[in-house]
Design an enzyme around this catalytic site. Sequence first.
Site, short mmCIF file in Angstrom:
data_model
loop_
_atom_site.label_atom_id
_atom_site.label_comp_id
_atom_site.label_asym_id
_atom_site.label_seq_id
_atom_site.Cartn_x
_atom_site.Cartn_y
_atom_site.Cartn_z
N ASN A 285 45.73 22.10 40.78
CA ASN A 285 44.69 22.64 39.91
C ASN A 285 45.32 22.80 38.53
OD1 ASN A 285 42.78 24.14 38.56
ND2 ASN A 285 43.03 25.99 39.82
N LYS B 114 44.02 23.49 35.81
CA LYS B 114 43.36 24.51 34.97
C LYS B 114 43.15 23.95 33.55
CE LYS B 114 45.29 28.02 37.94
NZ LYS B 114 45.73 29.40 38.12
N HIS C 28 36.96 29.64 42.28
CA HIS C 28 38.32 30.06 41.97
C HIS C 28 38.29 31.50 41.43
CE1 HIS C 28 42.18 30.35 39.97
NE2 HIS C 28 42.59 29.39 40.79
N GLU D 81 39.64 32.83 39.02
CA GLU D 81 39.43 32.93 37.56
C GLU D 81 37.95 32.80 37.22
OE1 GLU D 81 42.38 29.95 36.63
OE2 GLU D 81 43.89 31.34 37.40
N GLU E 232 43.57 32.25 48.38
CA GLU E 232 44.44 32.52 47.24
C GLU E 232 44.41 34.01 46.91
OE1 GLU E 232 45.01 28.80 44.67
OE2 GLU E 232 43.13 29.68 44.03
N GLY F 277 49.73 32.66 39.63
CA GLY F 277 50.40 32.62 38.32
C GLY F 277 51.37 33.76 38.09
N SER G 199 51.27 30.84 43.43
CA SER G 199 52.70 30.68 43.16
C SER G 199 53.42 29.85 44.22
CB SER G 199 53.37 32.04 42.97
OG SER G 199 52.81 32.72 41.86
P1 PGA Z 1 49.52 29.15 40.70
O1 PGA Z 1 47.92 28.95 40.72
O2 PGA Z 1 50.09 28.12 41.62
O3 PGA Z 1 49.92 28.93 39.26
O4 PGA Z 1 49.79 30.54 41.17
C1 PGA Z 1 47.24 28.67 41.90
C2 PGA Z 1 45.75 28.56 41.64
O5 PGA Z 1 45.24 29.32 40.80
O6 PGA Z 1 45.06 27.72 42.24
#
Ligand code: PGA
Length: 254
Positions: free
Chosen positions: A9, A11, A96, A98, A168, A174, A214
């Site tokens: 992803n 983003k 997601h 976000e 997640e 992140g 992560s």
């Molecule tokens: P990350 O993001 O691997 O940077 O923690 C995962 C995601 O948001 O799908």
Amino acid sequence: MRKLIIAGNWKMNAGTVDAAVQLARGLVAKYGQTTAVDIVLGPPYTALREVKAVIANTRIALSAQNMYPKTDGAYTGEISPLFLKDCGCQYVILGHSERRTIFKESNAFINEKVQCALAHGLIPILCIGETEQEREDGQTEAVVEDHLRGGLAGLTKEQVKSMVIAYEPVWAIGTGKTATPADAQSVHAFCREVITGLYDRDTAETVRIQYGGSVKPDNAKELLTQPDIDGALVGGASLKVDSFSGIIENSGAF
Ligand code: PGA
């Protein structure tokens, strides 16, 4: 046997066409013909078509990061499932965290998107997961169940079997923090219990559930070899050929 699915992803990163093409080319060179795991790339909308051109005739698939649940009309700034199909997408990431937090997307709206994606032949990657506060309050299972019930509402067994779920935990996205493999495994197993209750064991044992938050080359193996973890949805570490490759290499699938 569920095949591992490892999705990047990107983003709102790697968004220039040059950067996206470079990243996709690097991955095609290494994994273009890989069949041991399913590999999916999720660039920004503006690079979908160019990334598709790079991965054409390979085993790597294309995903969008979001979608509006209508085919066309007066929805300024939104993207229809038909446009995603036209760009060559097979998958679409929906719900997601976000989108849930920054853009206030509700379970009901996400469910509309999941239904619309399926109706137009896109495979949804439905994201679910609790915040740090919810985990501290002992609400992890309640939140995950709510996201599953809401996101899957009205779907048939066959539709659920065909899609992908990504657990997640929001506090792990992140942040460099990850759920321990045992904690992640136990939430994944719980997701299958919920799906068994909503559908049946066969559906719960068929649907693929990725872990996200992560995931890096050095923690991929212990996470992805858990019995109920069927791959990873990767943010930060999907932005470099080396780190995304490290996750694929350490997935335990080879
Ligand atoms: P990350 O993001 O691997 O940077 O923690 C995962 C995601 O948001 O799908």
